[in-house]
Design a protein around this motif. Structure first.
Motif, PDB file in Angstrom:
ATOM      1  N   UNK A  85     -31.181  31.364  24.885  1.00  0.00           N
ATOM      2  CA  UNK A  85     -29.616  31.733  25.313  1.00  0.00           C
ATOM      3  C   UNK A  85     -28.825  30.656  25.051  1.00  0.00           C
ATOM      4  N   UNK A 133     -25.518  28.545  25.739  1.00  0.00           N
ATOM      5  CA  UNK A 133     -24.229  28.548  26.901  1.00  0.00           C
ATOM      6  C   UNK A 133     -23.005  28.094  25.918  1.00  0.00           C
ATOM      7  N   UNK A 140     -28.803  25.150  25.602  1.00  0.00           N
ATOM      8  CA  UNK A 140     -29.685  26.372  25.216  1.00  0.00           C
ATOM      9  C   UNK A 140     -30.634  26.402  26.092  1.00  0.00           C
ATOM     10  N   UNK A 141     -30.918  27.586  26.628  1.00  0.00           N
ATOM     11  CA  UNK A 141     -32.219  27.743  27.457  1.00  0.00           C
ATOM     12  C   UNK A 141     -33.133  28.610  26.703  1.00  0.00           C
ATOM     13  N   UNK A 144     -37.559  30.283  26.609  1.00  0.00           N
ATOM     14  CA  UNK A 144     -38.883  30.424  27.115  1.00  0.00           C
ATOM     15  C   UNK A 144     -39.732  31.135  26.022  1.00  0.00           C
ATOM     16  N   UNK A 148     -37.567  25.226  27.681  1.00  0.00           N
ATOM     17  CA  UNK A 148     -36.647  24.231  27.187  1.00  0.00           C
ATOM     18  C   UNK A 148     -35.481  24.597  27.871  1.00  0.00           C
ATOM     19  N   UNK A 149     -34.601  23.519  28.432  1.00  0.00           N
ATOM     20  CA  UNK A 149     -33.169  23.602  29.013  1.00  0.00           C
ATOM     21  C   UNK A 149     -32.622  22.318  28.457  1.00  0.00           C
ATOM     22  N   UNK A 150     -31.359  22.559  27.761  1.00  0.00           N
ATOM     23  CA  UNK A 150     -31.006  21.307  26.731  1.00  0.00           C
ATOM     24  C   UNK A 150     -29.476  21.064  27.567  1.00  0.00           C
ATOM     25  N   UNK A 151     -29.104  19.844  27.533  1.00  0.00           N
ATOM     26  CA  UNK A 151     -27.736  19.290  27.987  1.00  0.00           C
ATOM     27  C   UNK A 151     -27.503  18.494  26.670  1.00  0.00           C
ATOM     28  N   UNK A 173     -41.106  22.108  29.358  1.00  0.00           N
ATOM     29  CA  UNK A 173     -42.351  22.383  30.122  1.00  0.00           C
ATOM     30  C   UNK A 173     -43.216  22.896  29.279  1.00  0.00           C
ATOM     31  N   UNK A 211     -33.178  32.520  34.017  1.00  0.00           N
ATOM     32  CA  UNK A 211     -31.728  32.552  34.546  1.00  0.00           C
ATOM     33  C   UNK A 211     -30.839  31.415  33.939  1.00  0.00           C
ATOM     34  N   UNK A 212     -29.660  31.222  34.033  1.00  0.00           N
ATOM     35  CA  UNK A 212     -28.937  30.183  33.229  1.00  0.00           C
ATOM     36  C   UNK A 212     -29.467  28.784  33.551  1.00  0.00           C
ATOM     37  N   UNK A 213     -30.116  28.300  32.532  1.00  0.00           N
ATOM     38  CA  UNK A 213     -30.308  26.680  32.884  1.00  0.00           C
ATOM     39  C   UNK A 213     -31.569  26.479  34.011  1.00  0.00           C
ATOM     40  N   UNK A 214     -32.234  27.640  34.159  1.00  0.00           N
ATOM     41  CA  UNK A 214     -33.224  27.557  35.199  1.00  0.00           C
ATOM     42  C   UNK A 214     -34.132  28.753  34.852  1.00  0.00           C
ATOM     43  N   UNK A 215     -35.515  28.770  35.503  1.00  0.00           N
ATOM     44  CA  UNK A 215     -36.378  29.776  35.244  1.00  0.00           C
ATOM     45  C   UNK A 215     -37.347  29.767  36.392  1.00  0.00           C
ATOM     46  N   UNK A 226     -37.729  26.292  38.394  1.00  0.00           N
ATOM     47  CA  UNK A 226     -36.953  25.119  37.635  1.00  0.00           C
ATOM     48  C   UNK A 226     -35.441  25.673  38.007  1.00  0.00           C
TER      49      UNK A 226
END
Lengths: 113, 113
Positions: free
Chosen positions: A47, A49, A54-55, A57, A67-70, A79, B60-64, B81
């Motif tokens: 996804x 944002x 980007x998130x 899995x 992955x979660x990016x800022x 992870x 879920x947004x920027x979480x899982x 997370x």
């Protein structure tokens, strides 16, 4: 109970901000990293944002990559959870570090199970 | 860079073996845990392995949240997370501990970012 799996936590700092916000690039990098497991990809979800980030899995049997990016911070949290011996998670980690042009990556490994 | 998120690692031991192998139960427990975030569920994927075990991820947004179960060992590895303040990951953890009847759970928290 013996160790069942291992998990790598990648704190990816000083990465390329544009790459971290590039949906297609983040997704293809994660898929490439997952494929070195040699296992079937069960599912993937990514996804983008607004305005940034980007998130994603990727699920593989009894394992996953997330992955979660800022992008605004040049940071990504990754992870890699793996059980079994066929998957070399550090190789997957290195694919992501290279692909996202991370200049200050750290990897922490913990045992699961 | 300030802390961006936190992550809980749940080592769930001495759980109910039948529940760990019950696809519908594992999935509904994970969805319930994710919903306390109050955020939209972006995606979920769950798989039942033969003969034993379930792998599942809720994004879920920027979480899982992720789970991998080994019913034969009474064990599940769960990650939660979360970034932002609206999600109370320990509440989600407690839902899963209760729902899977885990008698020897441990929770480790690490900071991300």
């Amino acid at each position: 109970m013996n160790q069942i799996g291992i998990q790598l936590f990648l704190e990816l700092k000083v990465c390329d901000k544009k790459l971290l916000d590039n949906f297609d690039h983040v997704k293809s990098s994660m898929i490439s990293a997952a494929k070195i497991s040699g296992q079937e990809i069960l599912a993937e979800s990514f996804y983008k944002f607004s305005p940034l980030g980007v998130t994603g899995i990727v699920s593989i049997p009894k394992s996953h990559l997330s992955i979660h990016t800022w992008p605004e911070l040049g940071y990504a949290a990754v992870d890699i959870f793996t059980a079994g011996e066929s998957f070399y998670p550090k190789d997957a980690a290195n694919i992501l570090i290279d692909s996202l042009s991370c200049n200050d990556p750290s990897i922490t490994e913990i045992k699961r199970g």
